[in-house]
Design a protein around this motif. Structure first.
Motif, PDB file in Angstrom:
ATOM      1  N   ARG A 146      -6.507  -1.983  -2.081  1.00 45.07           N
ATOM      2  CA  ARG A 146      -7.512  -2.247  -0.898  1.00 45.07           C
ATOM      3  C   ARG A 146      -6.428  -2.468   0.184  1.00 45.07           C
TER       4      ARG A 146
ATOM      5  N   VAL B 294     -10.572   1.280   0.837  1.00 43.09           N
ATOM      6  CA  VAL B 294     -10.370   0.904  -0.726  1.00 43.09           C
ATOM      7  C   VAL B 294     -10.035   2.545  -1.329  1.00 43.09           C
ATOM      8  N   MET B 295      -8.992   2.603  -2.111  1.00 44.30           N
ATOM      9  CA  MET B 295      -8.652   3.790  -2.799  1.00 44.30           C
ATOM     10  C   MET B 295      -8.633   3.696  -4.189  1.00 44.30           C
ATOM     11  N   TYR B 296      -9.194   4.777  -4.831  1.00 43.14           N
ATOM     12  CA  TYR B 296      -9.062   4.561  -6.504  1.00 43.14           C
ATOM     13  C   TYR B 296      -8.162   5.779  -6.824  1.00 43.14           C
ATOM     14  N   ILE B 297      -7.116   5.451  -7.331  1.00 45.69           N
ATOM     15  CA  ILE B 297      -5.976   6.382  -7.673  1.00 45.69           C
ATOM     16  C   ILE B 297      -5.656   6.620  -9.117  1.00 45.69           C
ATOM     17  N   ASP B 298      -5.657   7.802  -9.742  1.00 48.10           N
ATOM     18  CA  ASP B 298      -5.203   7.869 -11.054  1.00 48.10           C
ATOM     19  C   ASP B 298      -3.804   8.469 -11.240  1.00 48.10           C
ATOM     20  N   ILE B 299      -3.246   7.643 -11.800  1.00 44.00           N
ATOM     21  CA  ILE B 299      -1.679   7.596 -11.993  1.00 44.00           C
ATOM     22  C   ILE B 299      -1.059   7.841 -13.408  1.00 44.00           C
ATOM     23  N   GLU B 300      -0.135   8.674 -13.664  1.00 40.52           N
ATOM     24  CA  GLU B 300       0.208   9.114 -14.974  1.00 40.52           C
ATOM     25  C   GLU B 300       1.570   8.362 -14.972  1.00 40.52           C
TER      26      GLU B 300
ATOM     27  N   LEU C  79       2.901   5.370   2.564  1.00 36.21           N
ATOM     28  CA  LEU C  79       1.869   6.296   3.294  1.00 36.21           C
ATOM     29  C   LEU C  79       0.801   5.534   3.310  1.00 36.21           C
ATOM     30  N   LEU C  80       0.248   4.743   2.432  1.00 32.96           N
ATOM     31  CA  LEU C  80      -1.140   4.269   2.435  1.00 32.96           C
ATOM     32  C   LEU C  80      -1.643   3.309   3.252  1.00 32.96           C
TER      33      LEU C  80
ATOM     34  N   ALA D 260       4.835   1.328  -4.097  1.00 33.86           N
ATOM     35  CA  ALA D 260       5.730   2.299  -3.090  1.00 33.86           C
ATOM     36  C   ALA D 260       4.712   3.309  -2.306  1.00 33.86           C
ATOM     37  N   MET D 261       3.630   3.688  -2.976  1.00 35.06           N
ATOM     38  CA  MET D 261       2.812   4.744  -2.061  1.00 35.06           C
ATOM     39  C   MET D 261       2.196   4.059  -1.097  1.00 35.06           C
TER      40      MET D 261
ATOM     41  N   GLU E 121      -6.845   0.262  -8.210  1.00 41.30           N
ATOM     42  CA  GLU E 121      -7.545   0.324  -7.069  1.00 41.30           C
ATOM     43  C   GLU E 121      -6.768  -0.398  -6.198  1.00 41.30           C
TER      44      GLU E 121
END
Lengths: 90, 90
Positions: free
Chosen positions: B9, B44-50, B68-69, B63-64, B7
């Motif tokens: 924010r 708020v962003m929910y990001i799935d990361i491998e 960018l974010l 880093a994202m 998550e």
């Protein structure tokens, strides 16, 4: 009366289209982050509320979400207490 | 490699103007919630990361945000691990 700071997170319901999340997902992939899967984007709000207790501050926040802050058809919301500001406990 | 859900924010820096927060504050007052003080609105962003580990997932997310974010001039960000999805620990 005490001041409470609440964090309210409003996010698109699972399964519903989230164009903003799709755009971010695409941009991250373009920038070289291949390991990124699903991205969902919502809003986070920090609200200072004057209330008698933590419980009544939370109830007020829930009412605000139902009436104004969240779309009941497309969005879910979560409320967390961040901190009790000055005056709390008195 | 494991999947992690993070998550993120992103919120306007303290002291900077937040017109969306001001608008919500005003609406809440109009609807009768007089006890509402400051309102700040962010994303708020929910990001799935491998990633190989929780740590490297967190570093990728940071880093994202920098790239960018989040807007480094006007916004702050916070990252929390929500859960390790399938494959974690293997």
């Amino acid at each position: 009366m005490s001041q409470y700071r609440l964090e309210i997170r409003v996010k698109p319901r699972p399964g519903l289209l989230d164009p903003q999340g799709k755009a971010i997902h695409h941009s991250l992939n373009s920038l070289g982050w291949d390991g990124v899967g699903d991205v969902r984007v919502g809003k986070v709000m920090y609200i200072d509320i004057e209330a008698d207790s933590e419980t009544s501050a939370g109830e007020a926040a829930e009412a605000m979400c139902r009436k104004l802050l969240a779309n009941p058809v497309t969005e879910d919301f979560e409320i967390s207490m961040i901190e009790a500001l000055e005056g709390a406990g008195s």
